[in-house]
Design a protein around this motif. Structure first.
Motif, PDB file in Angstrom:
ATOM      1  N   CYS A 132      40.579  54.604  48.244  1.00  0.00           N
ATOM      2  CA  CYS A 132      40.443  54.053  49.591  1.00  0.00           C
ATOM      3  C   CYS A 132      40.486  55.145  50.659  1.00  0.00           C
ATOM      4  O   CYS A 132      41.321  56.049  50.578  1.00  0.00           O
ATOM      5  N   GLU A 151      35.949  52.302  52.332  1.00  0.00           N
ATOM      6  CA  GLU A 151      36.590  51.456  53.321  1.00  0.00           C
ATOM      7  C   GLU A 151      36.407  50.004  52.879  1.00  0.00           C
ATOM      8  O   GLU A 151      35.462  49.666  52.157  1.00  0.00           O
ATOM      9  N   ARG A 152      37.292  49.138  53.326  1.00  0.00           N
ATOM     10  CA  ARG A 152      37.280  47.741  52.894  1.00  0.00           C
ATOM     11  C   ARG A 152      35.935  47.064  53.194  1.00  0.00           C
ATOM     12  O   ARG A 152      35.349  46.416  52.319  1.00  0.00           O
ATOM     13  N   ASP A 153      35.425  47.219  54.405  1.00  0.00           N
ATOM     14  CA  ASP A 153      34.177  46.550  54.775  1.00  0.00           C
ATOM     15  C   ASP A 153      32.996  47.079  53.971  1.00  0.00           C
ATOM     16  O   ASP A 153      32.117  46.312  53.563  1.00  0.00           O
ATOM     17  N   LEU A 169      39.967  40.839  47.725  1.00  0.00           N
ATOM     18  CA  LEU A 169      39.814  42.273  47.944  1.00  0.00           C
ATOM     19  C   LEU A 169      41.126  42.748  48.546  1.00  0.00           C
ATOM     20  O   LEU A 169      41.511  42.306  49.623  1.00  0.00           O
ATOM     21  N   TRP A 170      41.832  43.605  47.827  1.00  0.00           N
ATOM     22  CA  TRP A 170      43.172  43.971  48.268  1.00  0.00           C
ATOM     23  C   TRP A 170      43.442  45.465  48.108  1.00  0.00           C
ATOM     24  O   TRP A 170      42.740  46.168  47.379  1.00  0.00           O
ATOM     25  N   SER A 171      44.456  45.917  48.830  1.00  0.00           N
ATOM     26  CA  SER A 171      44.904  47.300  48.747  1.00  0.00           C
ATOM     27  C   SER A 171      45.927  47.456  47.639  1.00  0.00           C
ATOM     28  O   SER A 171      46.731  46.550  47.372  1.00  0.00           O
ATOM     29  N   ARG A 219      47.036  43.583  52.411  1.00  0.00           N
ATOM     30  CA  ARG A 219      46.035  43.755  53.470  1.00  0.00           C
ATOM     31  C   ARG A 219      46.239  45.042  54.261  1.00  0.00           C
ATOM     32  O   ARG A 219      45.433  45.345  55.139  1.00  0.00           O
ATOM     33  N   LEU A 225      41.559  50.570  46.644  1.00  0.00           N
ATOM     34  CA  LEU A 225      41.113  49.207  46.906  1.00  0.00           C
ATOM     35  C   LEU A 225      40.730  48.564  45.586  1.00  0.00           C
ATOM     36  O   LEU A 225      40.194  49.237  44.689  1.00  0.00           O
ATOM     37  N   VAL A 227      38.727  45.023  44.068  1.00  0.00           N
ATOM     38  CA  VAL A 227      37.939  43.829  44.396  1.00  0.00           C
ATOM     39  C   VAL A 227      37.714  43.017  43.129  1.00  0.00           C
ATOM     40  O   VAL A 227      37.411  43.560  42.064  1.00  0.00           O
TER      41      VAL A 227
END
Length: 232
Positions: A132, A151-153, A169-171, A219, A225, A227
């Motif tokens: 991440c 990045e998350r997005d 989708l998590w950290s 979050r 990351l 998913v």
């Protein structure tokens, strides 16, 4: 990642806190799904492949590196040599495609995401973990042959862009992110951080990551990351 780094990772895999907690994350996630036919893309030494096998999945590990494939095969796992961007499996033939810390090694990650979607059956699942945030980019990424951190997005767009629907989708490794960021700040020389850790420190680091199972941290920014998605 070159053969030397893969061999080192395979040797560390059994006891190192990071690998142990990553296996625990895979086990918790995949245990909630009905077992079927699975593929572990970029299986390395096969630690996560073995987790799926032990959960009852009929699992094959796919590995490009000869050293990684040999290490996984030595554990009695079903392993094939292959390319993540050209999977040697038929369309809609698998119930689960897993990749842990693989997509960042592939220059055109749209290809590997598209291949994962192609081989999944309707209802089949994707489980992917990636590093991440480019804020954590350092010589460690260079040493491991990374093209990017996610990045998350951007990860969400990549997965949905190949026709998959995201379930979560998590950290991961959130509590240790400040430590990692401080350690990597200003380090641009190619140098892997994967090394033997003092047993007491190793236990402490594993405990810190394990705490995330019960704390509401998913979050917040982390070091990785994860998913989970499915093919509609």
């Amino acid at each position: 990642m070159d053969d030397e780094e893969i061999a080192k990772s395979a040797a560390l895999e059994e006891r190192h806190w990071w690998y142990a907690e990553r296996r625990a994350m895979v086990r918790r996630t995949a245990a909630a799904w009905p077992a079927g036919r699975a593929l572990d893309v970029g299986c390395g030494g096969g630690g996560n492949t073995a987790v799926l096998r032990d959960l009852g999945w009929s699992v094959t590990g796919l590995e490009h590196s000869p050293a990684g494939a040999a290490a996984a095969a030595s554990r009695g796992l079903d392993v094939v040599r292959g390319d993540a961007t050209r999977l040697p499996f038929a369309d809609a033939s698998l119930d689960l495609v897993m990749s842990t810390d693989v997509w960042e090694h592939i220059e055109d990650d749209r290809l590997v995401a598209g291949e994962a979607a192609r081989v999944l059956r309707p209802g089949g699942r994707l489980l992917v973990a990636v590093p991440c945030s480019m804020k954590l980019w350092s010589g460690h990424d260079l040493a491991l042959g990374h093209y990017r951190r996610y990045e998350r997005d951007g990860l969400a767009r990549l997965v949905t862009g190949v026709g998959l629907e995201i379930d979560d989708l998590w950290s991961w490794n959130v509590l240790l992110r400040p430590v990692v960021r401080a350690r990597r700040r200003g380090k641009h020389e190619s140098e892997s951080e994967m090394e033997q850790v003092n047993p007491v420190l190793n236990a402490g680091l594993r405990t810190a990551v394990a705490l995330e199972r019960v704390l509401p941290l998913r979050r917040l920014p982390g070091v990785s990351l994860v998913v989970a998605a499915h093919r509609p």
